[in-house]
Design a protein around this motif. Structure first.
Motif, PDB file in Angstrom:
ATOM      1  N   PHE A   1       1.018  -1.269  -0.051  1.00 50.43           N
ATOM      2  CA  PHE A   1       0.039   0.103   0.064  1.00 50.43           C
ATOM      3  C   PHE A   1       0.849   1.243   0.133  1.00 50.43           C
ATOM      4  CE2 PHE A   1      -2.471  -3.455   2.019  1.00 50.43           C
ATOM      5  CZ  PHE A   1      -3.565  -3.365   1.246  1.00 50.43           C
ATOM      6  N   SER A   2       1.499   1.460  -1.185  1.00 51.35           N
ATOM      7  CA  SER A   2       2.479   2.670  -1.332  1.00 51.35           C
ATOM      8  C   SER A   2       1.644   4.033  -1.069  1.00 51.35           C
ATOM      9  CB  SER A   2       3.065   2.680  -2.482  1.00 51.35           C
ATOM     10  OG  SER A   2       2.181   2.875  -3.576  1.00 51.35           O
ATOM     11  N   ASN A   3       0.420   4.156  -1.547  1.00 55.47           N
ATOM     12  CA  ASN A   3      -0.338   5.295  -1.354  1.00 55.47           C
ATOM     13  C   ASN A   3      -0.585   5.797   0.236  1.00 55.47           C
ATOM     14  OD1 ASN A   3      -2.166   3.100  -0.965  1.00 55.47           O
ATOM     15  ND2 ASN A   3      -3.625   3.989  -2.360  1.00 55.47           N
ATOM     16  N   LEU A   4      -0.599   4.581   1.056  1.00 54.66           N
ATOM     17  CA  LEU A   4      -0.882   4.705   2.412  1.00 54.66           C
ATOM     18  C   LEU A   4       0.473   5.341   2.753  1.00 54.66           C
ATOM     19  CD1 LEU A   4      -3.301   1.915   3.668  1.00 54.66           C
ATOM     20  CD2 LEU A   4      -3.850   4.177   3.266  1.00 54.66           C
TER      21      LEU A   4
ATOM     22  N   ILE B   1      -3.743   2.756   8.579  1.00 54.68           N
ATOM     23  CA  ILE B   1      -2.640   2.057   8.209  1.00 54.68           C
ATOM     24  C   ILE B   1      -2.677   1.054   9.322  1.00 54.68           C
ATOM     25  CG2 ILE B   1      -0.234   1.918   8.639  1.00 54.68           C
ATOM     26  CD1 ILE B   1       0.319   4.520   7.451  1.00 54.68           C
ATOM     27  N   LEU B   2      -2.992   1.422  10.364  1.00 56.78           N
ATOM     28  CA  LEU B   2      -3.174   0.017  11.441  1.00 56.78           C
ATOM     29  C   LEU B   2      -4.329  -0.780  11.033  1.00 56.78           C
ATOM     30  CD1 LEU B   2      -2.331   1.970  14.852  1.00 56.78           C
ATOM     31  CD2 LEU B   2      -1.043   0.461  13.563  1.00 56.78           C
TER      32      LEU B   2
ATOM     33  N   TYR C   1     -11.654   3.123   1.672  1.00 60.83           N
ATOM     34  CA  TYR C   1     -11.195   1.732   1.804  1.00 60.83           C
ATOM     35  C   TYR C   1     -12.450   0.941   2.358  1.00 60.83           C
ATOM     36  CZ  TYR C   1      -6.284   2.102   0.546  1.00 60.83           C
ATOM     37  OH  TYR C   1      -5.251   2.178  -0.187  1.00 60.83           O
ATOM     38  N   MET C   2     -12.567  -0.098   1.800  1.00 68.44           N
ATOM     39  CA  MET C   2     -13.809  -0.919   2.572  1.00 68.44           C
ATOM     40  C   MET C   2     -12.841  -1.719   3.516  1.00 68.44           C
ATOM     41  SD  MET C   2     -16.737  -1.449   2.609  1.00 68.44           S
ATOM     42  CE  MET C   2     -17.946  -2.637   3.348  1.00 68.44           C
ATOM     43  N   ILE C   3     -13.091  -1.553   4.774  1.00 68.84           N
ATOM     44  CA  ILE C   3     -12.414  -2.391   6.025  1.00 68.84           C
ATOM     45  C   ILE C   3     -13.615  -2.926   6.785  1.00 68.84           C
ATOM     46  CG2 ILE C   3     -11.033  -2.211   8.056  1.00 68.84           C
ATOM     47  CD1 ILE C   3      -9.820   0.314   6.832  1.00 68.84           C
ATOM     48  N   CYS C   4     -13.448  -4.355   6.979  1.00 66.05           N
ATOM     49  CA  CYS C   4     -14.455  -5.030   7.613  1.00 66.05           C
ATOM     50  C   CYS C   4     -13.730  -5.891   8.453  1.00 66.05           C
ATOM     51  CB  CYS C   4     -15.178  -6.112   6.771  1.00 66.05           C
ATOM     52  SG  CYS C   4     -16.043  -5.219   5.113  1.00 66.05           S
TER      53      CYS C   4
END
Length: 574
Positions: free
Chosen positions: A293-296, A367-368, A449-452
């Motif tokens: 994830f270089s954009n993050l 990021i975490l 970002y879709m974070i589940c």
């Protein structure tokens, strides 16, 4: 001379501000219309390859350029008062401008040959800045800094030689070819070069040692220039990273996070604590980059630059007011005497911890969560959790010792916030530390970002952060018990607080005898037999045979043979 220094400082600051706002405006336009400008010209043609000087102006390079020049202008404004009593302030301004110029070349260069100019320039000027205060400690720190960074320079040179097989050195355009397994050696060399610049294990010792430089330089170095150069290079090379390189980069960056967080909890030097926090955040950037994830990583690079520059500037004001002491045990209860500086320092510290709705929250929390959502090995996940807790722990320890503890300075002290030249640029960076996280997240991630995640995993990092804050404040509030605990386990405390003995190992056997042996080796080998057999010997041999070949090509042999036959016939006649 004083008027010239003030004028030079003002002109430089205004110029950098104009460049900053221009770069940010153009980057917004490019981001909106998906544009990119590339300028190149052929410098040298060598056999089938062309050495081309290339500069790229895309949204990433111009955004980073805008942040670097903005922070540099604030640092120069801040230096107008901080370095006012220094006799060599003009030399300081020239060095800072050279430092910024080297970073600008590195940012806009997609060519590995032209990037070497900025890469070497950063190493050289950083050495000159670290030894700015001319004493033995600064000389040792500068030597450690320049030798550590020289390893990365050699890696870049070797990478240039390996990239000659492709006939081009533009790593942005040919990253698809570099991602193949036969280029794993070259990518490993580039990764090691980035690790030396960003001070990852085992090259971490030079970063706290570089605190011998003036505080404005530390604010510039640790926010957006020298230490971020390696991260920026890895972001540019991110498409070419193989899984094998990513795996060990992830492990090393997580270990660096943990090591620096642990060391900061045992450190009492104010600037070194902030330097170790920089090292921890560099580990965060490289670890999420190793996950793909270089954009993050770039997002955290930009947000971290603002609040870390602010934190160093606040530390400089504090050190200036407490009679140049850097030991946090000499401070205490500064919030009563310096409310404005204390407010901005606490703001930067909370942004570093990822406090909700500050700049660090938007990048660090994302990021975490993305790291926890991806398939991590258990070692990396545990190191992530522990590093997050340790970051909050040493931050609240620093806040307690400097802002709310007992006042331990001299009985007759004049401490105040009256210097507007130093507080005004800090106010500008404070606005960035509050608002730029949300603004950058809206601009860089129009699609969320879709974070589940489960509820327990979602609240894990929040709980360990709260636990770290409680431990950092409560343990240091009970100072006697903590000191007795540290003395009881003295060996372990020394090991944890000395960055796992990396400063000792980095300078192991680096004494006068070793340097004299290396000097004799340089004279006898590099400038002696190696030169005679190698470059100069090859040149002399080729020149000799080329000269003789030229004589043959000039038909001198035919003339000589004709004269020989004519003389032989005359002799036969007589």
């Amino acid at each position: 001379m004083v008027v010239w220094n003030i004028l030079l400082n003002f002109i430089s600051m205004v110029f950098l501000l104009i460049v900053s706002f221009s770069s940010l405006t153009i980057s917004l336009w490019q981001l909106m219309f998906n544009k990119c400008f590339i300028i190149e010209w052929e410098f040298l043609s060598l056999n089938s390859t062309s050495v081309v000087v290339t500069y790229i102006f895309d949204s990433m390079s111009l955004t980073f350029l805008g942040f670097v020049t903005f922070i540099s202008s604030m640092v120069l404004f801040y230096s107008g008062d901080y370095m006012a009593g220094d006799y060599n302030v003009n030399r300081f301004i020239y060095l800072v401008l050279a430092f910024v110029f080297s970073m600008v070349i590195l940012i806009i260069s997609p060519n590995l040959i032209s990037i070497l100019l900025g890469w070497d320039g950063l190493g050289l000027v950083s050495y000159a800045l670290v030894i700015y205060y001319q004493n033995e400690k600064s000389a040792n720190a500068g030597m450690l800094t320049v030798l550590s960074n020289r390893i990365g320079d050699v890696m870049i040179l070797l990478s240039i030689g390996l990239m000659m097989n492709l006939g081009d050195w533009n790593f942005v355009l040919i990253s698809n070819y570099l991602s193949k397994e036969n280029f794993v050696l070259m990518m490993s060399l580039v990764t090691v070069a980035a690790m030396t610049k960003s001070a990852q294990i085992p090259f971490s010792a030079w970063l706290p040692a570089a605190m011998a430089a003036p505080t404005p330089v530390s604010a510039l170095v640790h926010s957006s220039t020298l230490v971020t150069a390696g991260v920026y290079l890895m972001i540019r090379f991110s498409d070419a990273l193989m899984d094998s390189v990513k795996t060990w980069l992830l492990l090393i960056s997580c270990l660096t996070m943990f090591m620096s967080g642990l060391g900061a909890n045992f450190e009492y030097d104010l600037k070194k604590i902030i330097a170790l926090s920089t090292l921890s955040q560099l580990g965060v950037m490289l670890s999420i980059l190793a996950l793909g994830f270089s954009n993050l990583a770039f997002f955290h690079l930009l947000s971290h630059a603002l609040f870390k520059a602010l934190l160093f500037m606040c530390a400089g004001v504090v050190i200036h007011n407490v009679k140049e002491f850097q030991d946090i045990r000499y401070m205490g209860n500064l919030s009563k005497f310096m409310p404005l500086t204390s407010m901005m320092m606490n703001l930067a510290n909370l942004a570093l911890c990822g406090f909700p709705f500050l700049a660090g929250f938007y990048s660090k929390d994302l990021i975490l969560e993305v790291a926890a959502l991806n398939p991590l090995n258990m070692i990396s996940f545990v190191l992530y959790v522990l590093s997050t807790s340790l970051t909050v722990c040493y931050t609240f320890r620093l806040i307690y010792y400097s802002m709310f503890g007992n006042f331990n300075l001299l009985s007759c002290s004049n401490i105040s916030d009256e210097s507007k030249i130093m507080t005004n640029p800090m106010l500008g960076l404070s606005c960035g530390a509050i608002f730029m996280g949300s603004i950058l997240s809206w601009l860089m991630f129009p699609e969320i970002y879709m974070i589940c995640m489960t509820l327990s995993m979602k609240t894990l990092f929040l709980l360990v952060s709260l636990l770290g804050a409680l431990i950092g404040y409560w343990v240091n509030f009970m100072t006697l018990n903590f000191k007795l605990f540290s003395l009881k386990f003295y060996m372990y405390s020394c090991y944890a607080g000395s960055m796992w003995n990396l400063p000792f190992l980095s300078t192991f056997n680096l004494n006068y005898l070793t340097l004299s042996i290396l000097g004799k080796n340089f004279v006898l080998m590099d400038k002696g037999w190696s030169e005679f057999i190698g470059g100069q010997g090859l040149y002399s041999t080729l020149a000799f045979y080329s000269y003789n070949n030229q004589i043959l090509q000039d038909n001198n042999l035919k003339i000589f043979m004709k004269m020989f036959l004519f003389s032989f016939l005359i002799l036969l006649m007589f």
